[in-house]
Design a protein around this motif. Structure first.
Motif, PDB file in Angstrom:
ATOM      1  N   LEU A  77       0.833  -1.205   0.000  1.00 54.70           N
ATOM      2  CA  LEU A  77       0.000   0.000   0.000  1.00 54.70           C
ATOM      3  C   LEU A  77       0.867   1.254   0.000  1.00 54.70           C
ATOM      4  O   LEU A  77       0.612   2.207  -0.751  1.00 54.70           O
ATOM      5  CB  LEU A  77      -0.925  -0.010   1.217  1.00 54.70           C
ATOM      6  N   ARG A  85      -3.137   3.715  -6.182  1.00 52.38           N
ATOM      7  CA  ARG A  85      -3.535   3.670  -4.768  1.00 52.38           C
ATOM      8  C   ARG A  85      -5.008   3.986  -4.528  1.00 52.38           C
ATOM      9  O   ARG A  85      -5.653   3.300  -3.711  1.00 52.38           O
ATOM     10  CB  ARG A  85      -2.639   4.605  -3.949  1.00 52.38           C
ATOM     11  N   PRO A  86      -5.606   4.989  -5.175  1.00 51.69           N
ATOM     12  CA  PRO A  86      -7.028   5.253  -4.892  1.00 51.69           C
ATOM     13  C   PRO A  86      -7.954   4.113  -5.290  1.00 51.69           C
ATOM     14  O   PRO A  86      -9.075   4.011  -4.771  1.00 51.69           O
ATOM     15  CB  PRO A  86      -7.325   6.513  -5.726  1.00 51.69           C
ATOM     16  N   ARG A  89      -7.826  -1.860  -3.116  1.00 48.57           N
ATOM     17  CA  ARG A  89      -8.534  -2.336  -1.920  1.00 48.57           C
ATOM     18  C   ARG A  89      -7.699  -3.462  -1.303  1.00 48.57           C
ATOM     19  O   ARG A  89      -7.572  -4.544  -1.884  1.00 48.57           O
ATOM     20  CB  ARG A  89      -9.931  -2.820  -2.297  1.00 48.57           C
ATOM     21  N   THR A  91      -6.778  -6.150   1.728  1.00 44.43           N
ATOM     22  CA  THR A  91      -7.366  -6.925   2.821  1.00 44.43           C
ATOM     23  C   THR A  91      -6.328  -7.885   3.376  1.00 44.43           C
ATOM     24  O   THR A  91      -5.708  -8.652   2.635  1.00 44.43           O
ATOM     25  CB  THR A  91      -8.579  -7.734   2.339  1.00 44.43           C
ATOM     26  N   PRO A 103      -2.312   0.391   8.906  1.00 42.09           N
ATOM     27  CA  PRO A 103      -3.000   1.559   8.339  1.00 42.09           C
ATOM     28  C   PRO A 103      -4.501   1.334   8.230  1.00 42.09           C
ATOM     29  O   PRO A 103      -4.967   0.232   7.920  1.00 42.09           O
ATOM     30  CB  PRO A 103      -2.352   1.697   6.952  1.00 42.09           C
ATOM     31  N   GLY A 104      -5.256   2.391   8.465  1.00 41.39           N
ATOM     32  CA  GLY A 104      -6.705   2.286   8.485  1.00 41.39           C
ATOM     33  C   GLY A 104      -7.308   1.858   7.165  1.00 41.39           C
ATOM     34  O   GLY A 104      -8.414   1.307   7.136  1.00 41.39           O
ATOM     35  N   GLU A 105      -6.599   2.111   6.037  1.00 40.96           N
ATOM     36  CA  GLU A 105      -7.139   1.734   4.720  1.00 40.96           C
ATOM     37  C   GLU A 105      -7.172   0.228   4.501  1.00 40.96           C
ATOM     38  O   GLU A 105      -7.829  -0.252   3.573  1.00 40.96           O
ATOM     39  CB  GLU A 105      -6.305   2.355   3.589  1.00 40.96           C
ATOM     40  N   ILE A 106      -6.446  -0.529   5.326  1.00 44.65           N
ATOM     41  CA  ILE A 106      -6.360  -1.978   5.141  1.00 44.65           C
ATOM     42  C   ILE A 106      -7.455  -2.666   5.953  1.00 44.65           C
ATOM     43  O   ILE A 106      -7.539  -2.509   7.170  1.00 44.65           O
ATOM     44  CB  ILE A 106      -4.982  -2.512   5.559  1.00 44.65           C
TER      45      ILE A 106
END
Length: 321
Positions: A77, A85-86, A89, A91, A103-106
Motif C-alpha cells: 500500500l 492507490r485510490p 482495496r 485486505t 493503516p486504516g485503509e487496510i
C-alpha cells in the motif's frame, strides 16, 4: 491424551491462547516479507502488471492470506503509485487480531473474501495449515498419533479412504518406516482461495517438494525464537511442514484456475526485476551515499533469491482471467 497431528497442531497453533493468536511471527522466524521491503515492491510489480491485464478496473484487490503482522499489505500500500492507490482495496486475512499499527485503509478479516478482482498472495500460509502424518507399516499406512504435552508418538488407525487416495497419488510410501504428511487439507484450503477469485491471480509461496522427490521421513518441524526445536504441539512453538504445491496446483485447477505456473522464488523474483546485482564500484567515488544504498539493496535482493535459502521456496501461481 493421544491426538492426530492435524488435531494437535490445530489446537496448538489456533486454539485458545494458541501460538499464532498470541505471538508475533517475526520474533520466531525470518520470512521474505521481513527480510526486505524489496519483497513488497516485487509483489507491487506483479499487481501493477495484473491491473494492466485486467484493463485497469475501478477497484483492484490485494488480499494477503496469512497476513500475520500486516507487513506485506502495508508495504505494498505504501509503495503503490498515485494512479493505483485510490483504486487499491487491501485486505489482510488472518485468525490473529488486527495489528494495532496497521493503516486504516487496510481491511482485516478471518476468512478470504468472495469476489476478488485482483491479486491474492499467500506467503508461508499453507505450511501452517495443519495436516495429519502417516507412517508406512507392513500392513499399509497408519496415522501417527502424538501426545500434545510431550511430543511422544504412537501409531493409530488407517487413514480415511480419501487420505489413502491422496497418498497413493501424491506421496506414495514404499518401505516400512517411511512417513508422509497428508496434504489434502492444504489442497482444500488453496481451492477455497481459487473459487473466491472473480478475475485475477493467486500466488502461494512456501517450502515445497515435488511428487518425484518427497522426503522419506517427512518434514514436520518446530520453530521458536529463531531456532529449530522439537515439534511438540503444546502451543509453545510454531509447527510447520513443507507443502506439496503440485497437489495444491491440481486442486486449484479443479476449482477453476485456467493457468498454472510452478516455479521457484528465485526465478519468479528475477522475472520481476530482483537480480541482486551489485552497483559498479566506481559509483562509490561519485556518490558514496547512493552507492551504499544500492549496495545494501543488492544484498537484500541477493538474500531473497538465494537458491539455498529464500530463493528456493516454491511459487505456485494460478489465474482466473
Amino acid at each position: 491424551m493421544w491426538l492426530t497431528w492435524r488435531a494437535a497442531t490445530e489446537r496448538a497453533l489456533y486454539g485458545d491462547n494458541g501460538f499464532y493468536l498470541r505471538e508475533c511471527p517475526s520474533g520466531h522466524f525470518r520470512t521474505s516479507v521481513g527480510a526486505s521491503s524489496v519483497f513488497a515492491e516485487a509483489v507491487l510489480c506483479e499487481l501493477v502488471a495484473l491491473d494492466d491485464a485486467l484493463g485497469g478496473p475501478p477497484v483492484i484487490d490485494l488480499v494477503d492470506v496469512g497476513a500475520g503482522e500486516g507487513t506485506l499489505a502495508a508495504g505494498v500500500l505504501a509503495a503503490a503509485p498515485p494512479g493505483l492507490r485510490p483504486r487499491l482495496r487491501v485486505t489482510g486475512v488472518d485468525l490473529a487480531p488486527r495489528p494495532a499499527r496497521l493503516p486504516g485503509e487496510i481491511a482485516w478479516a478471518r476468512t478470504v473474501p468472495d469476489g476478488i478482482n485482483g491479486l491474492v498472495i499467500a506467503n508461508e500460509w499453507l505450511d501452517n495449515v495443519p495436516v495429519d502424518v502417516a507412517e508406512q507399516t507392513a500392513d499399509g499406512p497408519r496415522l501417527v498419533l502424538v501426545d500434545p504435552s510431550t511430543g511422544a508418538e504412537r501409531l493409530g488407525d488407517r487413514p480415511s479412504e480419501a487420505d489413502l487416495a491422496w497418498l497413493a497419488r501424491w506421496w506414495p510410501m514404499r518401505a516400512p518406516g517411511e512417513r508422509a504428511e497428508i496434504g489434502r487439507p492444504r489442497d482444500e484450503a488453496w481451492a477455497s482461495v481459487i473459487v473466491r477469485l472473480a478475475r485475477g491471480r493467486a500466488i502461494a509461496i512456501d517450502y515445497a517438494h515435488p511428487v518425484d522427490d518427497r522426503p522419506p521421513c517427512g518434514t514436520l518441524a518446530g520453530y521458536r525464537d529463531g531456532a529449530a526445536v522439537a515439534p511438540v504441539p503444546d502451543g509453545s512453538c510454531d509447527i510447520t511442514a513443507h507443502v506439496a504445491l503440485d497437489a495444491c496446483a491440481a486442486a486449484g485447477e479443479r476449482a477453476g484456475a485456467v493457468t498454472t505456473a510452478l516455479t521457484t522464488q528465485r526465478q519468479a523474483l528475477r522475472a520481476l526485476g530482483v537480480t541482486g546485482t551489485r552497483p559498479p564500484v566506481e559509483h562509490a567515488r561519485d556518490d558514496p551515499r547512493g552507492y551504499l544504498r544500492a549496495l545494501a539493496r543488492a544484498s537484500q535482493e541477493a538474500e531473497l533469491i538465494a537458491a539455498e535459502g529464500l530463493g528456493g521456496f516454491g511459487w505456485l501461481s494460478q489465474a482466473r482471467l
